[in-house]
Design an enzyme around this catalytic site. Structure first.
Site, mmCIF file in Angstrom:
data_model
loop_
_atom_site.group_PDB
_atom_site.id
_atom_site.type_symbol
_atom_site.label_atom_id
_atom_site.label_comp_id
_atom_site.label_asym_id
_atom_site.label_seq_id
_atom_site.Cartn_x
_atom_site.Cartn_y
_atom_site.Cartn_z
ATOM 1 N N THR A 288 84.685 39.946 4.752
ATOM 2 C CA THR A 288 83.981 39.028 5.657
ATOM 3 C C THR A 288 84.679 37.670 5.725
ATOM 4 O O THR A 288 84.318 36.848 6.562
ATOM 5 C CB THR A 288 82.503 38.812 5.268
ATOM 6 O OG1 THR A 288 82.445 38.368 3.918
ATOM 7 C CG2 THR A 288 81.677 40.078 5.433
ATOM 8 N N GLY B 227 86.698 23.344 8.220
ATOM 9 C CA GLY B 227 87.091 24.744 8.267
ATOM 10 C C GLY B 227 87.782 25.114 9.573
ATOM 11 O O GLY B 227 88.676 25.959 9.596
ATOM 12 N N ASP B 228 87.341 24.513 10.664
ATOM 13 C CA ASP B 228 87.945 24.806 11.963
ATOM 14 C C ASP B 228 87.714 23.602 12.865
ATOM 15 O O ASP B 228 87.187 22.575 12.433
ATOM 16 C CB ASP B 228 87.342 26.087 12.564
ATOM 17 C CG ASP B 228 85.869 25.940 12.879
ATOM 18 O OD1 ASP B 228 85.284 24.868 12.615
ATOM 19 O OD2 ASP B 228 85.282 26.893 13.405
ATOM 20 N N LYS C 93 60.430 23.249 -8.619
ATOM 21 C CA LYS C 93 59.415 23.844 -7.764
ATOM 22 C C LYS C 93 58.630 22.813 -6.963
ATOM 23 O O LYS C 93 58.011 23.139 -5.945
ATOM 24 C CB LYS C 93 58.446 24.678 -8.606
ATOM 25 C CG LYS C 93 58.465 26.137 -8.222
ATOM 26 C CD LYS C 93 57.760 27.068 -9.164
ATOM 27 C CE LYS C 93 56.318 26.718 -9.465
ATOM 28 N NZ LYS C 93 55.752 27.721 -10.394
ATOM 29 N N ASP D 255 86.034 22.259 16.388
ATOM 30 C CA ASP D 255 85.002 22.577 17.390
ATOM 31 C C ASP D 255 85.062 21.545 18.504
ATOM 32 O O ASP D 255 84.481 20.472 18.386
ATOM 33 C CB ASP D 255 83.608 22.533 16.740
ATOM 34 C CG ASP D 255 83.486 23.456 15.541
ATOM 35 O OD1 ASP D 255 83.567 24.673 15.744
ATOM 36 O OD2 ASP D 255 83.328 22.956 14.406
ATOM 37 N N LYS E 257 65.434 31.162 -11.561
ATOM 38 C CA LYS E 257 66.906 31.212 -11.638
ATOM 39 C C LYS E 257 67.446 29.896 -12.194
ATOM 40 O O LYS E 257 68.412 29.880 -12.970
ATOM 41 C CB LYS E 257 67.497 31.515 -10.265
ATOM 42 C CG LYS E 257 67.186 32.929 -9.805
ATOM 43 C CD LYS E 257 68.210 33.457 -8.863
ATOM 44 C CE LYS E 257 68.108 34.972 -8.719
ATOM 45 N NZ LYS E 257 66.739 35.467 -8.428
ATOM 46 N N ASP F 176 88.127 26.208 18.649
ATOM 47 C CA ASP F 176 87.217 26.642 19.709
ATOM 48 C C ASP F 176 87.076 25.502 20.699
ATOM 49 O O ASP F 176 86.982 24.340 20.288
ATOM 50 C CB ASP F 176 85.811 26.954 19.144
ATOM 51 C CG ASP F 176 85.785 28.210 18.292
ATOM 52 O OD1 ASP F 176 86.699 29.046 18.416
ATOM 53 O OD2 ASP F 176 84.839 28.346 17.485
ATOM 54 N N SER G 227 82.081 19.553 11.418
ATOM 55 C CA SER G 227 82.144 18.729 10.205
ATOM 56 C C SER G 227 83.054 17.521 10.402
ATOM 57 O O SER G 227 82.868 16.497 9.747
ATOM 58 C CB SER G 227 82.634 19.581 9.037
ATOM 59 O OG SER G 227 83.806 20.283 9.402
HETATM 60 P P1 8DG Z 1 83.260 23.687 8.834
HETATM 61 O O1 8DG Z 1 83.816 24.184 10.122
HETATM 62 O O2 8DG Z 1 84.005 22.519 8.289
HETATM 63 O O3 8DG Z 1 83.177 24.768 7.821
HETATM 64 O O4 8DG Z 1 81.752 23.206 9.061
HETATM 65 P P2 8DG Z 1 80.941 23.052 10.435
HETATM 66 O O5 8DG Z 1 81.825 22.457 11.491
HETATM 67 O O6 8DG Z 1 79.670 22.354 10.145
HETATM 68 O O7 8DG Z 1 80.540 24.556 10.783
HETATM 69 P P3 8DG Z 1 80.866 25.528 12.023
HETATM 70 O O8 8DG Z 1 80.632 26.924 11.559
HETATM 71 O O9 8DG Z 1 82.211 25.250 12.613
HETATM 72 O O10 8DG Z 1 79.741 25.215 13.091
HETATM 73 C C1 8DG Z 1 79.775 24.055 13.887
HETATM 74 C C2 8DG Z 1 78.378 23.638 14.220
HETATM 75 O O11 8DG Z 1 77.720 24.598 15.044
HETATM 76 C C3 8DG Z 1 77.501 23.533 13.024
HETATM 77 O O12 8DG Z 1 77.737 22.344 12.315
HETATM 78 C C4 8DG Z 1 76.150 23.590 13.659
HETATM 79 C C5 8DG Z 1 76.320 24.553 14.812
HETATM 80 N N1 8DG Z 1 75.740 25.860 14.438
HETATM 81 C C6 8DG Z 1 74.411 26.087 14.141
HETATM 82 N N2 8DG Z 1 74.204 27.399 13.838
HETATM 83 C C7 8DG Z 1 75.405 28.007 13.933
HETATM 84 C C8 8DG Z 1 75.812 29.356 13.703
HETATM 85 O O13 8DG Z 1 75.035 30.225 13.373
HETATM 86 N N3 8DG Z 1 77.130 29.613 13.876
HETATM 87 C C9 8DG Z 1 78.029 28.643 14.228
HETATM 88 N N4 8DG Z 1 79.322 28.960 14.348
HETATM 89 N N5 8DG Z 1 77.644 27.360 14.440
HETATM 90 C C10 8DG Z 1 76.364 27.041 14.299
HETATM 91 O O14 8DG Z 1 73.572 25.211 14.157
HETATM 92 CA CA CA Z 2 83.709 23.499 12.245
HETATM 93 CA CA CA Z 3 83.329 26.488 14.409
#
Ligand code: 8DG
Ligand code: CA
Ligand code: CA
Length: 330
Positions: A103, A188-189, A62, A191, A74, A251, A179
């Site tokens: 989902t 995960g994907d 806390k 960007d 929890k 994307d 990431s």
């Molecule tokens: P991952 O794909 O390996 O799971 O992780 P990530 O690359 O961090 O997550 P992501 O869902 O692909 O989103 C890419 C970045 O977009 C994230 O690091 C920060 C920015 N982002 C936000 N808010 C949101 C949101 O609500 N949705 C999405 N898709 N991206 C967001 O700050």
């Molecule tokens: Ca990503």
């Molecule tokens: Ca993404």
């Protein structure tokens, strides 16, 4: 909106707490659809994931920023019994597990999942039988469900990055964010962000068919295999590096040159880091989003965007100590 995750804090002293808090967060987002509780659990997981020592009581937890009475309780329950009654109940509830499963399909959000479950559609097999209820995005999500569940190794993204770069005209800038840019070994994907010096927010017409041309070139070379959606500035789809690899979510966003670094910063994340940085910006009298950094006057009305030439400029302007992408993981 992607499938948001809180930092799991893998291999950290409190990773077991992070795990159950993340699971509770997902429940609040997907099933209760309580975004405040979702954020509260994620914030707690985030602060615990970066806490250097093992927390041994709710009382101790806390003291951390973002952990209140309820989450402290929890933590105590988990420490005393090794589990959480609330999570047991969630796991035993068939409606909840069905919503959580649905989902996981790209394109199916919490609301759609609830509708499907209320119609008796609770499994992937059910979805296969009721494709008429799915839109194009969701159909691709279903088709590649198993592929999209797999994480993408860093090396594969590196190769995809090189391939994309090889198909861009020399003036186009490309940054793979998310990431991957934060140095994660798997993502995960993918960007991707691109920009062109001639395309600015004051010359929006100069974007022409830049993104569509890139997508066409990447389809022709066989990298892009599916289009979920394609507009002037945003492509969502899937790609496949070669015949031995599986299909990956990709994307690509095209941003004006003057907004490129705000976009790079935003899409690098993590989203918890973005939240912290935006909050800091507000405290310092600025509003920051994926497009611009603007001063906020005493009236609360944002002024003209500041000129930004690097990510570091953004940190400097708001007096936030610079963090390398790999240090933005929570
Ligand atoms: P991952 O794909 O390996 O799971 O992780 P990530 O690359 O961090 O997550 P992501 O869902 O692909 O989103 C890419 C970045 O977009 C994230 O690091 C920060 C920015 N982002 C936000 N808010 C949101 C949101 O609500 N949705 C999405 N898709 N991206 C967001 O700050
Ligand atoms: Ca990503
Ligand atoms: Ca993404």
């Amino acid at each position: 909106m992607g499938k948001r995750k809180a930092p799991s804090g893998e291999n950290t002293p409190n990773s077991d707490f992070c795990e159950f808090l993340t699971e509770l967060a997902e429940y609040e987002k997907n099933v209760s659809r309580n975004i405040h509780k979702y954020n509260a659990y994620r914030k707690a997981a985030s602060v615990l994931s970066s806490h250097p020592t093992r927390i041994t009581s709710g009382q101790e937890a806390k003291k951390l920023n973002g952990i209140g009475e309820k989450i402290a309780k929890k933590i105590d329950e988990f420490l005393q019994t090794g589990k959480l009654q609330k999570l047991d109940n969630i796991h035993n509830d068939s409606k909840t597990t069905a919503i959580n499963l649905l989902t996981q399909v790209t394109g199916i959000g919490p609301a759609k999942a609830q509708t499907l479950v209320s119609e008796g559609i609770t499994s992937l097999e059910d979805l296969e039988k009721h494709k008429d209820k799915l839109n194009h995005h969701q159909l691709i999500g279903l088709k590649y469900y198993h592929d999209f569940q797999q994480k993408i190794p860093r090396n594969e993204i590196k190769q995809i990055e090189n391939l994309i770069r090889g198909h861009l005209e020399p003036q186009i800038h490309l940054t793979i964010c998310g990431s991957y840019r934060r140095g994660k070994q798997q993502s995960g994907d993918i960007d991707a962000l691109i920009t062109h010096p001639n395309y600015t927010s004051s010359q929006p017409k100069k974007k022409q068919n830049l993104l569509k041309n890139v997508v066409t070139a990447l389809q022709n070379c066989g990298l892009i295999t599916e289009i979920i959606s394609l507009g002037d500035t945003k492509f969502m789809g899937a790609c496949k590096l070669d015949k031995n690899s599986i299909t990956r979510r990709l994307d690509i966003r095209l941003t004006p040159f003057d907004q490129y670094f705000c976009a790079v910063l935003y899409f690098t994340g993590s989203d918890m880091f973005n939240k912290q940085m935006r909050a800091h910006a507000l405290d310092a009298g600025f509003t920051l989003n994926e497009y611009t950094l603007r001063p906020v006057g005493s009236t609360g009305v944002p002024g003209e965007p500041l000129e930004i030439h690097s990510e570091r400029d953004i940190f400097d302007c708001i007096g936030f100590p610079y963090k390398e992408p790999q240090d933005r993981n929570q």
